[in-house]
Scaffold this motif. Structure first.
Motif, PDB file in Angstrom:
ATOM      1  N   UNK A   1       0.832  -1.210   0.000  1.00 23.74           N
ATOM      2  CA  UNK A   1       0.000   0.000   0.000  1.00 23.74           C
ATOM      3  C   UNK A   1       0.868   1.262   0.000  1.00 23.74           C
ATOM      4  N   UNK A   2       1.998   1.221   0.703  1.00 25.09           N
ATOM      5  CA  UNK A   2       2.915   2.368   0.706  1.00 25.09           C
ATOM      6  C   UNK A   2       3.525   2.591  -0.671  1.00 25.09           C
ATOM      7  N   UNK A   3       3.899   1.502  -1.349  1.00 22.10           N
ATOM      8  CA  UNK A   3       4.432   1.621  -2.716  1.00 22.10           C
ATOM      9  C   UNK A   3       3.377   2.215  -3.633  1.00 22.10           C
ATOM     10  N   UNK A   4       2.156   1.729  -3.522  1.00 24.17           N
ATOM     11  CA  UNK A   4       1.041   2.294  -4.307  1.00 24.17           C
ATOM     12  C   UNK A   4       0.934   3.798  -4.083  1.00 24.17           C
ATOM     13  N   UNK A   5       0.939   4.196  -2.832  1.00 28.69           N
ATOM     14  CA  UNK A   5       0.786   5.619  -2.519  1.00 28.69           C
ATOM     15  C   UNK A   5       1.960   6.440  -3.054  1.00 28.69           C
ATOM     16  N   UNK A   6       3.154   5.845  -3.062  1.00 26.93           N
ATOM     17  CA  UNK A   6       4.322   6.564  -3.571  1.00 26.93           C
ATOM     18  C   UNK A   6       4.286   6.736  -5.086  1.00 26.93           C
ATOM     19  N   UNK A   7       3.474   5.915  -5.750  1.00 27.71           N
ATOM     20  CA  UNK A   7       3.379   5.959  -7.219  1.00 27.71           C
ATOM     21  C   UNK A   7       2.088   6.616  -7.690  1.00 27.71           C
ATOM     22  N   UNK A   8       1.412   7.360  -6.793  1.00 23.75           N
ATOM     23  CA  UNK A   8       0.092   7.876  -7.157  1.00 23.75           C
ATOM     24  C   UNK A   8       0.141   8.937  -8.247  1.00 23.75           C
ATOM     25  N   UNK A   9       1.323   9.433  -8.577  1.00 28.04           N
ATOM     26  CA  UNK A   9       1.423  10.375  -9.685  1.00 28.04           C
ATOM     27  C   UNK A   9       1.676   9.704 -11.017  1.00 28.04           C
ATOM     28  N   UNK A  10       1.802   8.402 -11.012  1.00 26.48           N
ATOM     29  CA  UNK A  10       2.092   7.633 -12.232  1.00 26.48           C
ATOM     30  C   UNK A  10       0.780   7.273 -12.936  1.00 26.48           C
ATOM     31  N   UNK A  11       0.714   7.517 -14.241  1.00 26.38           N
ATOM     32  CA  UNK A  11      -0.510   7.243 -15.002  1.00 26.38           C
ATOM     33  C   UNK A  11      -0.709   5.747 -15.206  1.00 26.38           C
ATOM     34  N   UNK A  12      -1.960   5.306 -15.303  1.00 18.43           N
ATOM     35  CA  UNK A  12      -2.214   3.899 -15.644  1.00 18.43           C
ATOM     36  C   UNK A  12      -1.567   3.543 -16.977  1.00 18.43           C
ATOM     37  N   UNK A  13      -1.063   2.339 -17.052  1.00 17.63           N
ATOM     38  CA  UNK A  13      -0.442   1.865 -18.295  1.00 17.63           C
ATOM     39  C   UNK A  13      -1.554   1.460 -19.262  1.00 17.63           C
ATOM     40  N   UNK A  14      -1.660   2.169 -20.390  1.00 22.34           N
ATOM     41  CA  UNK A  14      -2.711   1.828 -21.353  1.00 22.34           C
ATOM     42  C   UNK A  14      -2.140   1.258 -22.651  1.00 22.34           C
ATOM     43  N   UNK A  15      -0.894   0.804 -22.623  1.00 20.45           N
ATOM     44  CA  UNK A  15      -0.297   0.191 -23.806  1.00 20.45           C
ATOM     45  C   UNK A  15      -0.691  -1.281 -23.854  1.00 20.45           C
ATOM     46  N   UNK A  16      -1.440  -1.705 -24.874  1.00 23.85           N
ATOM     47  CA  UNK A  16      -1.920  -3.093 -24.899  1.00 23.85           C
ATOM     48  C   UNK A  16      -0.832  -4.075 -25.306  1.00 23.85           C
ATOM     49  N   UNK A  17      -1.058  -5.323 -24.994  1.00 22.73           N
ATOM     50  CA  UNK A  17      -0.167  -6.380 -25.452  1.00 22.73           C
ATOM     51  C   UNK A  17      -0.220  -6.433 -26.978  1.00 22.73           C
ATOM     52  N   UNK A  18       0.912  -6.673 -27.657  1.00 20.69           N
ATOM     53  CA  UNK A  18       0.882  -6.786 -29.128  1.00 20.69           C
ATOM     54  C   UNK A  18      -0.129  -7.834 -29.583  1.00 20.69           C
ATOM     55  N   UNK A  19      -0.886  -7.490 -30.598  1.00 16.89           N
ATOM     56  CA  UNK A  19      -1.959  -8.387 -31.034  1.00 16.89           C
ATOM     57  C   UNK A  19      -1.420  -9.741 -31.462  1.00 16.89           C
TER      58      UNK A  19
END
Length: 424
Positions: free
Chosen positions: A360-378
């Motif tokens: 949970x602390x790691x999560x909170x430390x990364x709260x400025x990081x955007x969700x990864x929306x790069x999909x797996x190669x088709x």
């Protein structure tokens, strides 16, 4: 001797026998005291799968107070002093590339239903704080772990959605490779490696799980995957239901060098009770399970140990640990083996609480990081049951290869995310 005298003698003998039998076991007394102070947190229970198999998840057709065809029911939970449980949202590998996501959502739903139907027993939980709150209310904190990466269908969006539904760990594989990770059977030689551990997308997934605050479960993966994740994850990992390889050399168990690495990174190995992983045979005793606890403590310390019984997910259990109600006997056995009160309390729940809080602390430390929306190669997931909407140079009936620019973007993004994950 007159019959009355004989009867009196028998009565005295019976009273003496009863007194001896009911004399308190000091180790059990101590075990129950410790379990009243620290929640027993079990890493893996497959009761939801039994509810699907036996009742097709129709909870209206079952009463968990009287259910007697499972290792787990409410009276057994109470007797076993179960403070918190990660309920497994498991669906078989046969569902991969088919309806794995739907079936997994249904397993998540049935855990929510359990908590709603039996609020006096279960409290739905998603955090370390929830676990301690439920324990203070004398309820079993009910968390969800998804067992098998095939359940997310290689989709970070699906992973995030499951997190929003309360899922707090993902077992990266079950007993089949995914398009991005190798499963433990590769190490047996019965299946070929497809990724030499994790693919680039698999490494993306680890970074995203750190960002979300979802525990990474390394039960069921290859040693190569274990090492890669332990090297790159910013949060400690769990083995939700695995035992010690040196004690029982089954590839589902954890080798000593990995145990030491888990200690270095602050993770936890939650010991499995399945006979085949305890003694590498069809029979086992409670003392054999305690041997795994002893070995892990000797190699890597009591700070990485937990309980991961695998009840209702296995067909053979040790003598003395036949169902959830018996776990206090194992706690008493550890005390009998000179485990200190603090070591036992660490194994009961404090280790897992520490791991969850750190995650949970790691999560909170990364709260400025955007969700990864790069999909797996088709091209890595192309199959007859999958559409290709959104991918460049493909259509729904004819899927071509992914655009080279997208491949380059994938490589760059994966590299950047790995650097973020490895940064202090």
């Amino acid at each position: 001797m007159p019959s009355k005298a004989i009867s009196a003698v028998y009565l005295v003998l019976w009273v003496i026998c009863c007194a001896v039998e009911s004399a308190e076991d000091p180790y059990m007394t101590r075990a129950l005291k410790l379990m009243s102070e620290t929640p027993l947190i079990d890493g893996h229970n497959d009761l939801p799968w039994q509810l699907r198999k036996q009742f097709n998840n129709q909870l209206n057709k079952v009463d968990l107070n009287t259910l007697n065809t499972t290792h787990t029911n409410i009276p057994k939970i109470k007797e076993g002093r179960l403070g918190a449980q990660f309920w497994s949202a498991y669906v078989p590998c046969e569902s991969q590339y088919k309806d794995a996501v739907r079936q997994t959502l249904e397993q998540i739903d049935v855990v929510h239903q359990m908590c709603q139907k039996y609020p006096e027993t279960f409290m739905f939980a998603t955090s370390s704080q929830d676990i301690t709150k439920a324990f203070s209310m004398n309820k079993t904190a009910s968390l969800i772990g998804v067992e098998g990466g095939h359940s997310i269908d290689s989709s970070l969006g699906t992973l995030r959605t499951m997190y929003q539904l309360g899922v707090r760990y993902l077992t990266l594989t079950h007993s089949c490779n995914t398009p991005w990770a190798d499963n433990w059977l590769v190490d047996t030689g019965s299946e070929p490696s497809q990724h030499n551990g994790l693919s680039l997308f698999g490494k993306q997934l680890i970074v995203e799980m750190n960002r979300l605050g979802m525990l990474i479960d390394l039960a069921h993966v290859t040693v190569a995957v274990m090492k890669q994740v332990l090297d790159m994850s910013k949060a400690p990992v769990i083995f939700s239901h695995s035992s010690a390889y040196t004690v029982c050399p089954n590839k589902r168990n954890v080798p000593d060098d990995i145990l030491r690495k888990v200690n270095e990174t602050g993770g936890i190995v939650m010991v499995n009770f399945y006979n085949d992983y305890v003694t590498c045979s069809k029979t086992a005793k409670l003392s054999d399970v305690a041997d795994h606890f002893d070995h892990i403590k000797e190699v890597a310390g009591a700070g990485i140990i937990g309980f991961g019984g695998d009840y209702d997910g296995v067909t053979r259990l040790p003598e003395g640990l036949e169902d959830v109600s018996k776990v206090p006997k194992l706690v008493a056995e550890l005390l009998r083996r000179n485990w200190t009160d603090e070591e036992v309390k660490d194994a009961l729940g404090n280790n897992l609480l520490r791991v969850l809080r750190k995650t949970e602390m790691v999560r909170d430390s990364l709260n400025g990081m955007s969700p990864d929306d790069l999909p797996i190669p088709y091209e890595e997931v192309k199959n007859s049951c999958r559409t290709s909407y959104g991918y460049p140079n493909t259509d729904d009936t004819s899927a071509g290869s992914i655009n080279p620019l997208s491949t380059l973007a994938l490589l760059l993004t994966g590299t950047l995310q790995a650097l973020v994950a490895l940064s202090p």
